[in-house]
Design a protein around this motif. Sequence first.
Motif, PDB file in Angstrom:
ATOM      1  N   ILE A 194      -6.543   5.390  -5.019  1.00 34.38           N
ATOM      2  CA  ILE A 194      -5.169   5.674  -5.592  1.00 34.38           C
ATOM      3  C   ILE A 194      -4.941   6.389  -6.659  1.00 34.38           C
ATOM      4  N   LEU A 195      -5.938   5.946  -8.050  1.00 37.53           N
ATOM      5  CA  LEU A 195      -5.891   6.650  -9.131  1.00 37.53           C
ATOM      6  C   LEU A 195      -6.267   8.118  -8.923  1.00 37.53           C
ATOM      7  N   VAL A 239       4.190   7.508  -7.415  1.00 33.98           N
ATOM      8  CA  VAL A 239       4.055   7.235  -5.981  1.00 33.98           C
ATOM      9  C   VAL A 239       2.701   6.330  -6.048  1.00 33.98           C
ATOM     10  N   ALA A 240       1.704   6.764  -6.057  1.00 40.60           N
ATOM     11  CA  ALA A 240       0.637   6.127  -5.842  1.00 40.60           C
ATOM     12  C   ALA A 240       0.601   4.389  -6.310  1.00 40.60           C
ATOM     13  N   ASN A 241       1.004   4.512  -7.202  1.00 36.75           N
ATOM     14  CA  ASN A 241       1.153   3.104  -7.950  1.00 36.75           C
ATOM     15  C   ASN A 241       1.923   1.968  -7.020  1.00 36.75           C
ATOM     16  N   ARG A 242       3.129   2.719  -6.697  1.00 38.04           N
ATOM     17  CA  ARG A 242       4.077   2.113  -5.844  1.00 38.04           C
ATOM     18  C   ARG A 242       3.528   1.779  -4.416  1.00 38.04           C
ATOM     19  N   PHE A 243       2.761   2.700  -3.917  1.00 34.01           N
ATOM     20  CA  PHE A 243       1.950   2.618  -2.523  1.00 34.01           C
ATOM     21  C   PHE A 243       1.124   1.515  -2.740  1.00 34.01           C
ATOM     22  N   ALA A 244       0.333   1.272  -3.978  1.00 30.23           N
ATOM     23  CA  ALA A 244      -0.628   0.327  -4.065  1.00 30.23           C
ATOM     24  C   ALA A 244       0.146  -1.013  -4.169  1.00 30.23           C
ATOM     25  N   GLN A 247      -2.934  -4.663  -6.503  1.00 29.33           N
ATOM     26  CA  GLN A 247      -2.494  -4.485  -7.731  1.00 29.33           C
ATOM     27  C   GLN A 247      -1.990  -3.388  -8.447  1.00 29.33           C
ATOM     28  N   GLY A 248      -2.797  -2.175  -8.103  1.00 24.94           N
ATOM     29  CA  GLY A 248      -2.009  -0.981  -8.561  1.00 24.94           C
ATOM     30  C   GLY A 248      -2.649  -0.993 -10.163  1.00 24.94           C
ATOM     31  N   VAL A 249      -2.019   0.152 -10.690  1.00 25.94           N
ATOM     32  CA  VAL A 249      -2.685   0.394 -12.051  1.00 25.94           C
ATOM     33  C   VAL A 249      -1.703  -0.573 -13.150  1.00 25.94           C
ATOM     34  N   TYR A 250      -0.629  -0.579 -12.818  1.00 23.61           N
ATOM     35  CA  TYR A 250       0.430  -1.259 -13.904  1.00 23.61           C
ATOM     36  C   TYR A 250       1.421  -1.973 -12.875  1.00 23.61           C
TER      37      TYR A 250
END
Lengths: 302, 300
Positions: A222-223, A285-290, A296-299
């Motif tokens: 995702i990152l 968007v990538a974080n939302r997807f995570a 957990q995502g990035v934040y």
Amino acid sequence: MTFRHRLRRDWPLLVMVLPVTVLLGVFHYFPTLGNVIAFQDYSPYAGIRGSEFIGFGNFQRMFAEPAFWQAVANTVTITAVQLVFFFPIPIALALLLNSVLSSKLRNLIQGVVYLPHFFSWVLVVSLFQQMIGGAGLLAQTLRDNGHQAIDLMTKPDTFILLVTAQSVWKDAGWGMIVFLAALSTISPELYESAAADGANRWRRLWHITLPGLRPVIVLLLILRLGDALTVGFEQFILQRSAVGGGAAEVLDTYVYYQGLLVGDFGYGAAAGLFKGVVGLVLVLVANRFAHMVGEQGVYSKS
Amino acid sequence: MSARAVWEEEPTVAGRLGKPVVLALIALAVAFPLYVVVVTSLSSTEAVTRAGGLVVVPRELTVAAYVQLLSGGVVTRALVISVAITVIGTAFSLGLTVLAAYGLSRPGSLFHRPLLFVVLLTFLFGPGIIPSYLVVNSLGLIDHYASLILPAAISAFNLIVMRSFFMGIPGELIDSARIDGAGEFAILRRIVLPLSKAVVAVVGLFYAVGYWNAFFNALLYINDNSKWPLQMVLRTYIVQQAPLPTGAGGVANVGLGLAPAPGLAIKMAIVVIAIVPVLLVYPFIQRHFQKGVIIGAVKG
């Protein structure tokens, strides 16, 4: 506690943070505001205040420019190729190294493969040139044996593989660290009981190791997607003159050449802003997807 | 784990033979280019001629190339500049990072959250090349060494790594010092820093490597080639293959009565000079990141 109380208690902490805040303000946030020149017919002599606002003029010009789309296409293609040919390598390396029993040998190999991460791009490109360039060792050996010498550093059609190879050489080892850390958190008892249940090594890899790595793999994937428009600046600017802009022009070098070098600041800022905004949207968007796939995502909102 | 677990299968033949071969190939891929560059940099004109270029088998080694490069001229000057920028820049960055990391490590302090947000937000977007250039330009820093330090002095990543470490220091230690009447600066110096040597060392080394390797800021901000750091010299004479200047101000022709080194050895010696400092600090970096300083902080 009142504000004055807290101020009297915490002022030394604020003093400590002040220099960094000032530096970030001057060299990060202030220039960020300077992106308004993307909407101007900016002239260095008139400055931001004196230059005329032209709305989206710079962007219209940019979107009509084939060279700009070439740079976008190159950037996205390079990201895609690196996802396929770079991304799995640190995972494979980590699995391989994790299976080495002698910790001495493991440390030695780790020491060797992390090293190129600390080399500059200038150095990495120099070393590749000496190995596979026109005057490099490969060409020299071919010539000595009566073959035609080849120069892999100046071929536009294989440039994408060249930059991927360079990235792998420089950073695959470093990228392995995070996977090694994840591997070390998988409980050995899981493997033991799986083995007791008759799972062979491949089944253990499939049912224990890979699921254990999944969160890290998803996060890094995702990152990388969020960072799709950033493929590394120095690597390309160093080699653009050797292979030409057709293959080596990426968004960052486009900003440098079309904006800075020719003094077309407003236009260059527009291209830079385009990259920044699309990049920001991709990260969000990538974080939302995570979060959607349960990682957990990035934040996260805390 | 240093021995195979009892429940594990015997390694297959392919695994027993294939693994060492693959590992050796990987190590060789990193080490071989470095080896060739070092050997060539130490080779005489005759050895280079006989090899037809890069030298793989060392013969008649000489340090002539290094003597020529380091006895004044373009490379000596660039080396001095790079060392100075690295030392001063690292001290500057590390000092400010330690201060800010501690200043942000006491949750509940005044403006703690907005200030932390200001740092974290720098991760999400960069200001862009052109606006950055215009700011540096308007501050009068073009062709000034400060342009190689100030714009990139603070890495938010390093700051967060250090802050996470500081936050892990038991609060009781700090509170008891405070009850004894110590101010924040005294606490930082006498309690926090002595407990944080490892993370300070790692972050310092990361900054140092960053300054040493920095090329792009010099490309943007330093037009005067007498002020170039080593990476710009490397780029000009190795990557772009510009002919090396000789004579006064260039590369010295002779030194210590040695025969002049061939051009290729001189070029490879420049590469080696750019690598050596990284190799010198590398064992220290490695020792520390094996302790998981970085990974732990990233996860936190």
